[in-house]
Structures are given as C-alpha cells and as structure tokens.
Design a protein around this motif. Structure first.
Motif, PDB file in Angstrom:
ATOM      1  N   VAL A 174     -11.079 -21.778 -22.265  1.00 49.40           N
ATOM      2  CA  VAL A 174     -10.267 -22.999 -22.287  1.00 49.40           C
ATOM      3  C   VAL A 174     -10.617 -23.890 -21.098  1.00 49.40           C
ATOM      4  CG1 VAL A 174      -7.924 -23.915 -22.185  1.00 49.40           C
ATOM      5  CG2 VAL A 174      -8.397 -21.880 -23.545  1.00 49.40           C
ATOM      6  N   GLN A 175     -10.834 -23.285 -19.947  1.00 49.88           N
ATOM      7  CA  GLN A 175     -11.215 -24.062 -18.760  1.00 49.88           C
ATOM      8  C   GLN A 175     -12.527 -24.808 -18.990  1.00 49.88           C
ATOM      9  OE1 GLN A 175     -11.052 -20.701 -16.141  1.00 49.88           O
ATOM     10  NE2 GLN A 175      -8.997 -21.177 -15.394  1.00 49.88           N
ATOM     11  N   LEU A 176     -13.479 -24.160 -19.651  1.00 48.10           N
ATOM     12  CA  LEU A 176     -14.735 -24.848 -19.975  1.00 48.10           C
ATOM     13  C   LEU A 176     -14.475 -26.028 -20.900  1.00 48.10           C
ATOM     14  CD1 LEU A 176     -17.338 -21.989 -20.596  1.00 48.10           C
ATOM     15  CD2 LEU A 176     -17.234 -23.563 -18.653  1.00 48.10           C
ATOM     16  N   ALA A 177     -13.622 -25.822 -21.893  1.00 42.25           N
ATOM     17  CA  ALA A 177     -13.320 -26.892 -22.844  1.00 42.25           C
ATOM     18  C   ALA A 177     -12.665 -28.084 -22.149  1.00 42.25           C
ATOM     19  CB  ALA A 177     -12.419 -26.362 -23.954  1.00 42.25           C
TER      20      ALA A 177
ATOM     21  N   LEU B 210     -22.134 -22.794 -14.787  1.00 41.07           N
ATOM     22  CA  LEU B 210     -23.127 -23.197 -13.786  1.00 41.07           C
ATOM     23  C   LEU B 210     -23.903 -24.430 -14.246  1.00 41.07           C
ATOM     24  CD1 LEU B 210     -24.374 -19.637 -12.806  1.00 41.07           C
ATOM     25  CD2 LEU B 210     -23.298 -21.283 -11.244  1.00 41.07           C
ATOM     26  N   ASP B 211     -24.259 -24.479 -15.530  1.00 42.51           N
ATOM     27  CA  ASP B 211     -24.965 -25.651 -16.047  1.00 42.51           C
ATOM     28  C   ASP B 211     -24.107 -26.903 -15.930  1.00 42.51           C
ATOM     29  OD1 ASP B 211     -27.652 -25.334 -16.845  1.00 42.51           O
ATOM     30  OD2 ASP B 211     -27.054 -24.145 -18.568  1.00 42.51           O
ATOM     31  N   LEU B 212     -22.826 -26.783 -16.250  1.00 39.94           N
ATOM     32  CA  LEU B 212     -21.934 -27.936 -16.151  1.00 39.94           C
ATOM     33  C   LEU B 212     -21.788 -28.413 -14.713  1.00 39.94           C
ATOM     34  CD1 LEU B 212     -19.117 -26.925 -18.672  1.00 39.94           C
ATOM     35  CD2 LEU B 212     -20.990 -28.530 -19.027  1.00 39.94           C
ATOM     36  N   LEU B 213     -22.013 -27.506 -13.774  1.00 36.45           N
ATOM     37  CA  LEU B 213     -21.966 -27.863 -12.349  1.00 36.45           C
ATOM     38  C   LEU B 213     -23.320 -28.338 -11.828  1.00 36.45           C
ATOM     39  CD1 LEU B 213     -19.757 -24.886 -11.117  1.00 36.45           C
ATOM     40  CD2 LEU B 213     -19.094 -27.300 -11.166  1.00 36.45           C
TER      41      LEU B 213
ATOM     42  N   ALA C  67     -24.758 -31.097 -22.714  1.00 36.56           N
ATOM     43  CA  ALA C  67     -23.904 -30.121 -22.050  1.00 36.56           C
ATOM     44  C   ALA C  67     -22.816 -29.628 -22.985  1.00 36.56           C
ATOM     45  CB  ALA C  67     -23.283 -30.724 -20.785  1.00 36.56           C
ATOM     46  N   ALA C  68     -22.311 -30.539 -23.814  1.00 32.23           N
ATOM     47  CA  ALA C  68     -21.270 -30.155 -24.773  1.00 32.23           C
ATOM     48  C   ALA C  68     -21.803 -29.172 -25.814  1.00 32.23           C
ATOM     49  CB  ALA C  68     -20.697 -31.386 -25.453  1.00 32.23           C
TER      50      ALA C  68
END
Length: 228
Positions: free
Chosen positions: A106-109, A141-144, A224-225
């Motif tokens: 959920v945090q990723l979403a 990590l990729d999103l960061l 990224a999505a």
C-alpha cells in the motif's frame, strides 16, 4: 463419583460452548471470504468489498483477514483506507509479517517509497530469501532513484527463482530508468515470447523505441508505475 463427574461437566461445558461459538465465528468468516473471492472473480466489486469488510469487522484479531480486506481496498482504488485498516490491525499485531507486507504494498501504491523500503527491510531481516520482499525492496529503491541497488535486489530474486517474471520485468525497467535503453531492450527481448504478459510486451516496445530514437523520451513516471 457421579457427583464428581457432574461437577466436571459443569466446569467443562462453558469451555466447550465457547469453543463451539469461536469455531462457528471462524467458519462464518471463512465462508464470507470464499464468497467474496467468487464475487471478485465475477467482477462484482461492491459485493466483494462488502463481504471482505464484514469479515474484517467480525475478525479484528485475524491478521490475514485484515490484510485481505486491505488488499481488496487497494485493488479497488482506496489505498488510503487500506492503509488505515492495516494501521489499526498493526496495533493489535505489532510487527506481524502478513500486515507488514500488505502495508508495504500500500505504501508503494501511495508513493511512500521510503516507508515501503523500511517495511521490506524489516521483512528481509526475518526472511532474507523472501522473493516478494526482495522484489518489493527493488521497486522501492527504483522509485527513490537508487537503480543500482534495485537491480541487485532483482538479481537476487533471479538467483533464487530463475523464472520469476516480475523480477525480470523490473530489472529491465530499472535498467531503462537508469538510462541504458539498449540493455533494457535486450533484457525485455528475452522475456517477450509468445504468452508473455501484456505489460512485458508494452515495456519491450517502449525500450525498443527509446533505444532506436524512434519516439520521444519515455515517460519515467509511467515506467515507474509499471514496476511490479
């Protein structure tokens, strides 16, 4: 002796009745969960969500029921409510791995990559070889923007499960996000075979276009999505 037996029965009967009541509640919750799953498969989202909500209300102390309800909320576009459900459940079961894993998704979403990364690292501290947590860690990590670390996480998954499509897809996407379109296209080429998931085919097309300068630069947010 008959009086002794009678006294014992009087002591045991409340316990037996309590056990029966508890068993009945568990059976009812299980039935609701099964019917909800069937409703999901039939595309009856409102019915499924209502049943999951009822099951969660009836079994507030069962982590797996709370996690399944949260997953349904996330799937049906209510990530904030999903996170609320999981936070409430976590108060009853601190550090429960089922709730922690559900919370990380959920945090990723919600775009909370730092929080998700912390959750996945807690999970990996307990189970270093868990492929779902390793893959989730890579996505965070990729999103960061930490693509080198993300790719190492995906490669670790591939070492454990060589046929893991999600990790292979994410590795190729991560490579594209890092700016190496040619290598990304080659990685997608290995995956894009008859029967490959549609997202792999779409991502392969984007990577080929980026490598061949046939289209504008890819939308990094959209890519990224597509991480899984």
């Amino acid at each position: 002796m008959p009086h002794t037996i009678s006294r014992l029965l009087l002591l045991f009967c409340p316990l037996l009745l309590a056990g029966c009541a508890s068993s009945a509640r568990r059976d009812e919750v299980a039935t609701r969960m099964r019917v909800a799953a069937v409703a999901e498969q039939a595309g009856q989202e409102d019915v499924a969500l209502s049943l999951y909500a009822a099951a969660a209300a009836q079994a507030p102390d069962r982590a797996e029921v709370q996690a399944r309800y949260a997953h349904a909320l996330l799937e049906y576009g209510q990530p904030d409510q999903a996170l609320h459900v999981l936070k409430e459940a976590s108060r009853r079961h601190p550090q429960d791995p089922v709730l922690l894993a559900a919370g990380a998704r959920v945090q990723l979403a919600l775009g909370q990559a730092e929080a998700a990364l912390a959750s996945y690292r807690q999970l990996l501290a307990r189970a270093p070889g868990d492929v779902l947590s390793l893959n989730g860690q890579g996505v965070a990590l990729d999103l960061l923007g930490r693509h080198v670390e993300a790719q190492q996480s995906y490669r670790t998954v591939q070492t454990i499960e060589p046929g893991n499509i999600a990790a292979a897809n994410n590795l190729a996407l991560s490579t594209l996000l890092a700016g190496d379109a040619n290598t990304a296209a080659a990685l997608f080429g290995r995956l894009d075979r008859p029967g490959a998931p549609e997202r792999v085919q779409q991502n392969h097309a984007i990577a080929r276009a980026a490598a061949g300068q046939e289209a504008a630069e890819p939308d990094l947010n959209a890519l990224a999505a597509a991480l899984r």
